[in-house]
Scaffold this motif. Sequence first.
Motif, PDB file in Angstrom:
ATOM      1  N   ALA A  16      31.173  42.744  41.944  1.00  0.00           N
ATOM      2  CA  ALA A  16      31.872  42.055  43.033  1.00  0.00           C
ATOM      3  C   ALA A  16      32.999  41.187  42.491  1.00  0.00           C
ATOM      4  O   ALA A  16      34.105  41.177  43.035  1.00  0.00           O
ATOM      5  N   TYR A  17      32.746  40.474  41.408  1.00  0.00           N
ATOM      6  CA  TYR A  17      33.783  39.638  40.804  1.00  0.00           C
ATOM      7  C   TYR A  17      34.976  40.487  40.357  1.00  0.00           C
ATOM      8  O   TYR A  17      36.136  40.170  40.649  1.00  0.00           O
ATOM      9  N   LEU A  18      34.682  41.564  39.636  1.00  0.00           N
ATOM     10  CA  LEU A  18      35.757  42.411  39.120  1.00  0.00           C
ATOM     11  C   LEU A  18      36.534  43.092  40.254  1.00  0.00           C
ATOM     12  O   LEU A  18      37.752  43.241  40.172  1.00  0.00           O
ATOM     13  N   LEU A  19      35.842  43.489  41.318  1.00  0.00           N
ATOM     14  CA  LEU A  19      36.528  44.077  42.469  1.00  0.00           C
ATOM     15  C   LEU A  19      37.413  43.049  43.164  1.00  0.00           C
ATOM     16  O   LEU A  19      38.537  43.365  43.570  1.00  0.00           O
ATOM     17  N   GLY A  20      36.925  41.821  43.316  1.00  0.00           N
ATOM     18  CA  GLY A  20      37.736  40.763  43.910  1.00  0.00           C
ATOM     19  C   GLY A  20      38.954  40.448  43.064  1.00  0.00           C
ATOM     20  O   GLY A  20      40.055  40.245  43.588  1.00  0.00           O
ATOM     21  N   PHE A  21      38.773  40.431  41.760  1.00  0.00           N
ATOM     22  CA  PHE A  21      39.886  40.179  40.856  1.00  0.00           C
ATOM     23  C   PHE A  21      40.925  41.299  40.950  1.00  0.00           C
ATOM     24  O   PHE A  21      42.119  41.042  41.086  1.00  0.00           O
ATOM     25  N   ALA A  22      40.442  42.527  40.920  1.00  0.00           N
ATOM     26  CA  ALA A  22      41.353  43.678  40.967  1.00  0.00           C
ATOM     27  C   ALA A  22      42.076  43.774  42.318  1.00  0.00           C
ATOM     28  O   ALA A  22      43.256  44.126  42.357  1.00  0.00           O
ATOM     29  N   ALA A  23      41.402  43.455  43.399  1.00  0.00           N
ATOM     30  CA  ALA A  23      42.034  43.522  44.729  1.00  0.00           C
ATOM     31  C   ALA A  23      43.198  42.562  44.814  1.00  0.00           C
ATOM     32  O   ALA A  23      44.266  42.909  45.341  1.00  0.00           O
TER      33      ALA A  23
END
Length: 143
Positions: A130-137
């Motif tokens: 979730a953290y990495l997806l939020g960062f990438a988004a």
Amino acid sequence: MKKRDLLILAFLPTVAGIVLVNLVVLLGGSTGAMIGLQAALSAALVAVWYALGHWCSREDKRPWPGFWLLQWWGVANVVFGFLPSVGVLGSLSQMYGACMSLMLASAAELLGGAYLPLQAALTLALTSAAYLLGFAAKQRRSL
């Protein structure tokens, strides 16, 4: 919010696990209530980690500084799960992964001694993703 706040927010899954266990005890151990509470707290944890990844992307060009500040406690709890004979460490690991315990409950007997570390690892994996997806988004939108 500052980076040191991420160190404190790393304890959020443990706090959610403690809240979950106490609410289940108060509700009389109802399976339906437990499933609902676990689903709600799991979704909330994933959403918070996504938002934190989003926030950290404004502060850093790379995801790793914020990621490690948030996930150090999760890594420690996976290790604690391998030490169930040290009562307090096993309990911390169990509370860290409590929101994800039903996902592994059917395989608990097969997992044996690996149940606690896998429960903590599942929580760590979901919050990390979730953290990495939020960062990438956020990074994709700013390009």
